[in-house]
Design a protein around this motif. Structure first.
Motif, mmCIF file in Angstrom:
data_model
loop_
_atom_site.group_PDB
_atom_site.id
_atom_site.type_symbol
_atom_site.label_atom_id
_atom_site.label_comp_id
_atom_site.label_asym_id
_atom_site.label_seq_id
_atom_site.Cartn_x
_atom_site.Cartn_y
_atom_site.Cartn_z
ATOM 1 N N PRO A 87 0.842 -1.202 0.000
ATOM 2 C CA PRO A 87 0.000 0.000 0.000
ATOM 3 C C PRO A 87 0.873 1.247 0.000
ATOM 4 C CG PRO A 87 0.086 -0.951 2.203
ATOM 5 C CD PRO A 87 0.875 -1.876 1.315
ATOM 6 N N HIS A 88 0.420 2.285 -0.672
ATOM 7 C CA HIS A 88 1.175 3.535 -0.784
ATOM 8 C C HIS A 88 0.389 4.666 -0.135
ATOM 9 C CE1 HIS A 88 3.507 1.126 -3.558
ATOM 10 N NE2 HIS A 88 4.415 2.072 -3.583
ATOM 11 N N LYS A 89 0.945 5.203 0.922
ATOM 12 C CA LYS A 89 0.274 6.195 1.748
ATOM 13 C C LYS A 89 0.248 7.571 1.073
ATOM 14 C CE LYS A 89 0.412 8.082 6.454
ATOM 15 N NZ LYS A 89 1.184 8.140 7.725
ATOM 16 N N ASP A 90 -0.813 8.322 1.349
ATOM 17 C CA ASP A 90 -0.950 9.735 0.960
ATOM 18 C C ASP A 90 -1.073 9.958 -0.548
ATOM 19 O OD1 ASP A 90 -0.706 10.241 3.632
ATOM 20 O OD2 ASP A 90 1.324 11.059 3.530
ATOM 21 N N LEU A 91 -1.333 8.896 -1.311
ATOM 22 C CA LEU A 91 -1.385 9.021 -2.764
ATOM 23 C C LEU A 91 -2.755 8.608 -3.288
ATOM 24 C CD1 LEU A 91 2.067 7.478 -3.739
ATOM 25 C CD2 LEU A 91 1.463 9.897 -3.645
ATOM 26 N N PRO A 92 -3.192 9.228 -4.407
ATOM 27 C CA PRO A 92 -4.428 8.803 -5.057
ATOM 28 C C PRO A 92 -4.157 7.775 -6.143
ATOM 29 C CG PRO A 92 -3.686 10.837 -6.049
ATOM 30 C CD PRO A 92 -2.659 10.456 -5.004
ATOM 31 N N HIS A 93 -5.212 7.299 -6.737
ATOM 32 C CA HIS A 93 -5.150 6.396 -7.887
ATOM 33 C C HIS A 93 -4.324 7.042 -9.002
ATOM 34 C CE1 HIS A 93 -7.005 3.155 -10.344
ATOM 35 N NE2 HIS A 93 -6.919 4.013 -11.332
ATOM 36 N N GLY A 94 -3.536 6.225 -9.700
ATOM 37 C CA GLY A 94 -2.811 6.714 -10.872
ATOM 38 C C GLY A 94 -1.433 7.264 -10.599
ATOM 39 N N PHE A 95 -0.879 7.031 -9.414
ATOM 40 C CA PHE A 95 0.364 7.711 -9.058
ATOM 41 C C PHE A 95 1.571 7.273 -9.870
ATOM 42 C CE2 PHE A 95 0.187 4.103 -6.049
ATOM 43 C CZ PHE A 95 1.446 3.555 -6.192
ATOM 44 N N LEU A 96 1.538 6.109 -10.523
ATOM 45 C CA LEU A 96 2.692 5.719 -11.345
ATOM 46 C C LEU A 96 2.978 6.728 -12.437
ATOM 47 C CD1 LEU A 96 2.696 1.881 -12.119
ATOM 48 C CD2 LEU A 96 4.067 3.149 -10.461
ATOM 49 N N GLN A 97 1.928 7.402 -12.906
ATOM 50 C CA GLN A 97 2.102 8.333 -14.018
ATOM 51 C C GLN A 97 2.977 9.532 -13.657
ATOM 52 O OE1 GLN A 97 1.185 7.874 -17.078
ATOM 53 N NE2 GLN A 97 -0.148 6.103 -16.882
ATOM 54 N N LEU A 98 3.215 9.761 -12.359
ATOM 55 C CA LEU A 98 4.033 10.907 -11.949
ATOM 56 C C LEU A 98 5.465 10.510 -11.624
ATOM 57 C CD1 LEU A 98 1.914 13.379 -9.818
ATOM 58 C CD2 LEU A 98 2.365 13.340 -12.249
ATOM 59 N N SER A 99 5.921 9.403 -12.175
ATOM 60 C CA SER A 99 7.284 8.943 -11.887
ATOM 61 C C SER A 99 8.354 9.907 -12.380
ATOM 62 C CB SER A 99 7.518 7.552 -12.494
ATOM 63 O OG SER A 99 6.696 6.590 -11.871
ATOM 64 N N ALA A 100 8.008 10.809 -13.269
ATOM 65 C CA ALA A 100 8.987 11.790 -13.736
ATOM 66 C C ALA A 100 9.373 12.752 -12.625
ATOM 67 C CB ALA A 100 8.431 12.565 -14.927
ATOM 68 N N VAL A 101 8.476 12.980 -11.675
ATOM 69 C CA VAL A 101 8.707 14.030 -10.680
ATOM 70 C C VAL A 101 8.502 13.575 -9.242
ATOM 71 C CG1 VAL A 101 8.186 15.957 -12.228
ATOM 72 C CG2 VAL A 101 6.315 14.814 -11.012
ATOM 73 N N LEU A 102 7.940 12.399 -9.018
ATOM 74 C CA LEU A 102 7.633 11.955 -7.663
ATOM 75 C C LEU A 102 8.477 10.730 -7.321
ATOM 76 C CD1 LEU A 102 5.822 12.381 -5.178
ATOM 77 C CD2 LEU A 102 4.155 10.831 -6.227
ATOM 78 N N GLU A 103 9.336 10.863 -6.328
ATOM 79 C CA GLU A 103 10.258 9.786 -5.986
ATOM 80 C C GLU A 103 9.517 8.541 -5.503
ATOM 81 O OE1 GLU A 103 13.983 8.024 -5.843
ATOM 82 O OE2 GLU A 103 13.354 9.946 -6.707
ATOM 83 N N THR A 104 8.403 8.726 -4.804
ATOM 84 C CA THR A 104 7.625 7.572 -4.359
ATOM 85 C C THR A 104 7.159 6.744 -5.556
ATOM 86 O OG1 THR A 104 6.848 8.838 -2.458
ATOM 87 C CG2 THR A 104 5.647 6.826 -2.987
ATOM 88 N N SER A 105 6.765 7.413 -6.624
ATOM 89 C CA SER A 105 6.331 6.709 -7.828
ATOM 90 C C SER A 105 7.502 6.012 -8.500
ATOM 91 C CB SER A 105 5.667 7.693 -8.795
ATOM 92 O OG SER A 105 4.527 8.284 -8.202
#
Length: 422
Positions: free
Chosen positions: A388-406
């Motif tokens: 599970p990934h905390k504090d994130l909404p659906h679709g977070f993989l798409q922000l891998s360019a800018v979000l380290e968690t992704s």
């Protein structure tokens, strides 16, 4: 739990309500007695207009259901990243009940987002974001294409990307292959990838960045499937196309420099549903052998009545209404949702399925379905890794360019594939 030794929980399953006090989530100081002033003209629930919201008052929870406007005082907001910048301090907002339910939890406390997503939400509120479920199908597809992820520069480019057609159930079926850079000609494992988009929107292009990253990070050959979309082609068109592609890969992987003995299926959102279904179909229909499945925030049943489905109503992100809209378009007959090939959670037997990696997001209506499916697989003695990934909404993989968690989630996928495919 049978097979409990097979399941890896990256974090304890959440037992507390999703609506958290700011201090519980590490989002700034405590605000004892924090208040929400309800000033809706014609307010009809709980108290008169202008009354104070008391979190200890059971009637006060009605504040989150008012279709009026609420004034949020500075003492309550502090510097919460959850709300638009315009309302930090004191402001009056005119939003409907969906917005209020999303901003306030059931007990009137804020639900903190990752700061980057909080900024995205600010922007959407300010600019008048329109949810896909309020659009026509054609307009929704255009809007979805406009928000597809750019190709990421933090991973190596594949050596080769090309499209080709195979014989599909209803005519030519387009696949897109990604071959990574490599030092020798040894066959690589192969991942058959299914794009997300609720079976209604999405395309080979909208999952381009993810497929490139999976090919490079694993490394492996990735084959993305251009399956038919609903409502023009409702269930079972998509699964028929996807299974035709999986069978083709099983028979022709060597033509792509891949090893047919090391096949995985993967997908995000509705693509995660399709990946889960492909694992079931390959088992039920005699192949090909699938060695791993990667399911990223997948919908697993058409009639979910879970807490996460009722909690997540924020119109700024994929929510319960989004889920219902996509299912309504995918299933020409609601009774089709009883098929395990539409709702994999409804399969009578989950034994004999390949090891699974399952990722979920805290603020996603599909969270509970994902957790439930992980438990179903584990009870059937299927090795499962649930993250599970905390504090994130659906679709977070798409922000891998800018979000380290992704990015870390992408690395997690690649690591799982390396371990399971060799």
């Amino acid at each position: 739990m049978n097979g409990g030794h097979h399941v890896v929980w990256a974090a304890q399953p959440r037992t507390e309500p999703r609506a958290q006090r700011p201090e519980e989530a590490g989002r700034g100081p405590q605000h004892p007695g924090a208040s929400v002033s309800v000033c809706a003209a014609g307010a009809s629930r709980g108290s008169t207009g202008g009354g104070r919201y008391d979190p200890t008052d059971s009637a006060a929870s009605a504040a989150s259901s008012w279709n009026g406007h609420i004034a949020l005082t500075h003492s309550c907001l502090g510097s919460s990243p959850r709300l638009p910048g315009a309302v930090r301090g004191c402001a009056t907002l005119d939003f409907g009940s969906d917005f209020l339910d999303a901003v306030l939890g059931a007990e009137g406390f804020f639900m903190p987002l990752d700061p980057l997503y909080a900024g995205i939400r600010d922007y959407r509120v300010t600019t008048g974001f329109t949810p896909l479920y309020t659009m026509s199908v054609d307009r929704a597809r255009v809007a979805d294409r406009e928000t597809e992820a750019e190709i990421w520069d933090w991973v190596k480019e594949p050596e080769e990307v090309f499209d080709f057609d195979i014989d599909g159930p209803a005519g030519p079926l387009t696949l897109r292959a990604y071959r990574p850079q490599r030092e020798n000609d040894d066959p690589l494992p192969v991942v058959v990838y299914f794009f997300g988009g609720g079976w209604v929107v999405g395309s080979l292009d909208t999952c381009e960045a993810i497929c490139r990253a999976v090919a490079s990070l694993t490394p492996c050959v990735v084959v993305s499937v251009g399956y038919r979309l609903a409502p023009e082609h409702p269930f079972p068109a998509a699964i028929d196309d996807c299974y035709a592609a999986v069978r083709w890969v099983g028979e022709h992987a060597s033509e792509l420099g891949a090893d047919p003995a090391r096949i995985a299926v993967a997908g995000d959102s509705s693509g995660g549903n399709l990946a889960a279904v492909m694992a079931l179909m390959a088992r039920d229909k005699g192949g090909p052998t699938v060695s791993a499945q990667v399911l990223v925030y997948p919908p697993t049943r058409n009639d979910a009545t879970t807490r996460s489905m009722s909690d997540n109503v924020d119109p700024m992100f994929f929510n319960a209404k989004s889920s219902a809209w996509f299912w309504e378009h995918y299933l020409a007959d609601p009774a089709d949702g009883e098929s395990p090939y539409a709702s994999p959670a409804k399969a009578a037997d989950h034994s004999g399925l390949p090891p699974a990696l399952l990722l979920t997001a805290e603020y996603c209506p599909l969270y509970d379905e994902g957790e439930e499916y992980a438990k179903m697989l584990s009870r059937a003695d299927v090795p499962v890794e649930f993250h599970p990934h905390k504090d994130l909404p659906h679709g977070f993989l798409q922000l891998s360019a800018v979000l380290e968690t992704s990015r870390n989630a992408m690395r997690l996928i690649a690591d799982f594939l390396r371990r399971r495919l060799g």
